[in-house]
Design an enzyme around this catalytic site. Structure first.
Site, PDB file in Angstrom:
ATOM      1  N   CYS A  73      26.141  50.887   5.275  1.00 33.03           N
ATOM      2  CA  CYS A  73      26.707  52.209   5.011  1.00 33.03           C
ATOM      3  C   CYS A  73      27.032  52.842   6.364  1.00 33.03           C
ATOM      4  O   CYS A  73      27.307  52.137   7.331  1.00 33.03           O
ATOM      5  CB  CYS A  73      25.762  53.065   4.171  1.00 33.03           C
ATOM      6  SG  CYS A  73      24.129  53.362   4.904  1.00 33.03           S
ATOM      7  N   TRP A  74      27.015  54.170   6.447  1.00 37.82           N
ATOM      8  CA  TRP A  74      27.419  54.837   7.679  1.00 37.82           C
ATOM      9  C   TRP A  74      26.446  54.593   8.829  1.00 37.82           C
ATOM     10  O   TRP A  74      26.838  54.206   9.923  1.00 37.82           O
ATOM     11  CB  TRP A  74      27.576  56.332   7.412  1.00 37.82           C
ATOM     12  CG  TRP A  74      27.901  57.151   8.624  1.00 37.82           C
ATOM     13  CD1 TRP A  74      27.117  58.083   9.233  1.00 37.82           C
ATOM     14  CD2 TRP A  74      29.118  57.107   9.387  1.00 37.82           C
ATOM     15  NE1 TRP A  74      27.755  58.628  10.328  1.00 37.82           N
ATOM     16  CE2 TRP A  74      28.996  58.042  10.442  1.00 37.82           C
ATOM     17  CE3 TRP A  74      30.293  56.357   9.289  1.00 37.82           C
ATOM     18  CZ2 TRP A  74      29.994  58.255  11.382  1.00 37.82           C
ATOM     19  CZ3 TRP A  74      31.302  56.574  10.227  1.00 37.82           C
ATOM     20  CH2 TRP A  74      31.137  57.513  11.253  1.00 37.82           C
TER      21      TRP A  74
END
Length: 351
Positions: A91-92
């Site tokens: 993810c981020w």
């Protein structure tokens, strides 16, 4: 929980990006599929709750949304995956979004691994690699005036088994004033850099990479500085092609302009400061009359060729190690024959 670093990226059979579609569209690890555990609207909703209400409320709502989305993937995309399935998930920042999917997949029995640091770590890795990786390869730069078939030649060289870096394909742009593709927008700068990084990692350093003599920008995108520097220090393959053949190639490749004189005139108007009102007005009149052969020849002789020759002398000056080839046949068969000649003329390690 099993954790991997960016140095392990290329060892996984599949990479899952669980960020929102908007984040994924801006840039992602090449080849990664998008299984967002929060879509764009859901991500905005959770973020607003976090800022305006509390982290507890945001996490409670987010957990329900993430659980629902993961359940959907388990019943659809992931439903037929074998126990040996071993994806990398990110993810981020390598936090809760990728952690949620990784945890559930591991509990099921899959060999899922979470990317430490997430996309941010990957992005730092790409930036660092693009500063040093280009210098670890050798290049043969394909030079030739506009319309000489450089892009077609790169494709033919690739079909002959040579290593090719086609920056215009990665940039979705032909590199000139009229180079925008009619049905495809350019990628973001980050996505362009990801594509270049991935392409460079696939090359054998013992063999040269054929690349076109690009400038620092292709459309709106910037070519990494270290790559441009390496290209400009490399020997060239120089093409010499008659004007008539170049005109015909450009008419074929830019056919989308031939049905829309107003579109090409709008672009040509941007050259007034360089070429003057009278010259540009003459080009407009040729376009309005659909005198395409005359227009293309005039553009080459009065604008593109002088500009290209100046750029070439500054950035890719002639060297004793250069190779030169003449060709008037820019058809697929002609390009294939030329590619074979270039392959035969290059050192054995080029093959």
């Amino acid at each position: 929980m099993s954790i991997a670093t960016v140095s392990d990226l290329l060892t996984f059979e599949e990479v899952i990006d669980v960020r929102s579609p908007g984040e994924y569209a801006e840039d992602h690890i090449p080849g990664a599929i998008n299984l967002p555990v929060l879509n764009d609207a859901e991500r905005e909703r959770v973020g607003t709750l976090y800022k305006q209400v509390s982290s507890f409320e945001a996490k409670k709502v987010g957990a329900a949304l993430v659980s629902r989305n993961i359940a959907h993937y388990l019943e659809s995309y992931l439903a037929d995956k074998p126990k040996s399935y071993r994806p990398l998930v990110y993810c981020w920042r390598g936090g809760s979004r990728s952690g949620s999917l990784t945890h559930i997949l591991q509990k099921i029995g899959f060999g899922a691994t979470q990317l430490d640091g997430g996309y941010k770590a990957y992005r730092r890795h790409v930036i660092a690699e693009l500063a040093k990786l280009p210098a670890q390869l050798t290049y043969r730069v394909v030079c030739g005036p506009t319309g000489s078939g450089k892009s077609r030649l790169l494709q033919a060289l690739a079909e002959e088994g040579l290593q090719v870096l086609d920056l215009e394909v990665l940039a979705a742009h032909r590199g000139s004033l009229l180079g925008a593709l009619p049905d495809q927008a350019q990628p973001t700068q980050k996505s362009f850099e990801s594509a270049i990084w991935f392409a460079l990692t696939q090359f054998d350093p013992a063999r040269p990479v054929f690349v076109e003599s690009e400038s620092k920008k292709i459309g709106a995108l910037r070519v990494p500085e270290a790559l441009i520097t390496s290209m400009r220090a490399s020997p060239c393959v120089r093409l010499e092609v008659p004007l008539a053949a170049r005109v015909q190639l450009l008419i074929e490749d830019y056919a989308h302009y031939l049905t829309n004189a107003s579109a090409i005139n709008s672009q040509l108007s941007r050259l007034v400061a360089l070429r003057g009102n009278d010259t540009v007005q003459a080009w407009h009149e040729l376009a309005n009359r659909q005198a395409w052969d005359e227009l293309v020849a005039s553009l080459l002789e009065q604008h593109y060729d002088p500009a290209y020759l100046r750029s070439l002398s500054n950035n890719y000056p002639s060297e004793a190690s250069d190779l030169s080839f003449n060709s008037a046949d820019l058809s697929s068969a002609g390009m294939q024959l030329l590619a074979q000649k270039i392959k035969a003329a290059c050192p054995a390690h080029a093959q």
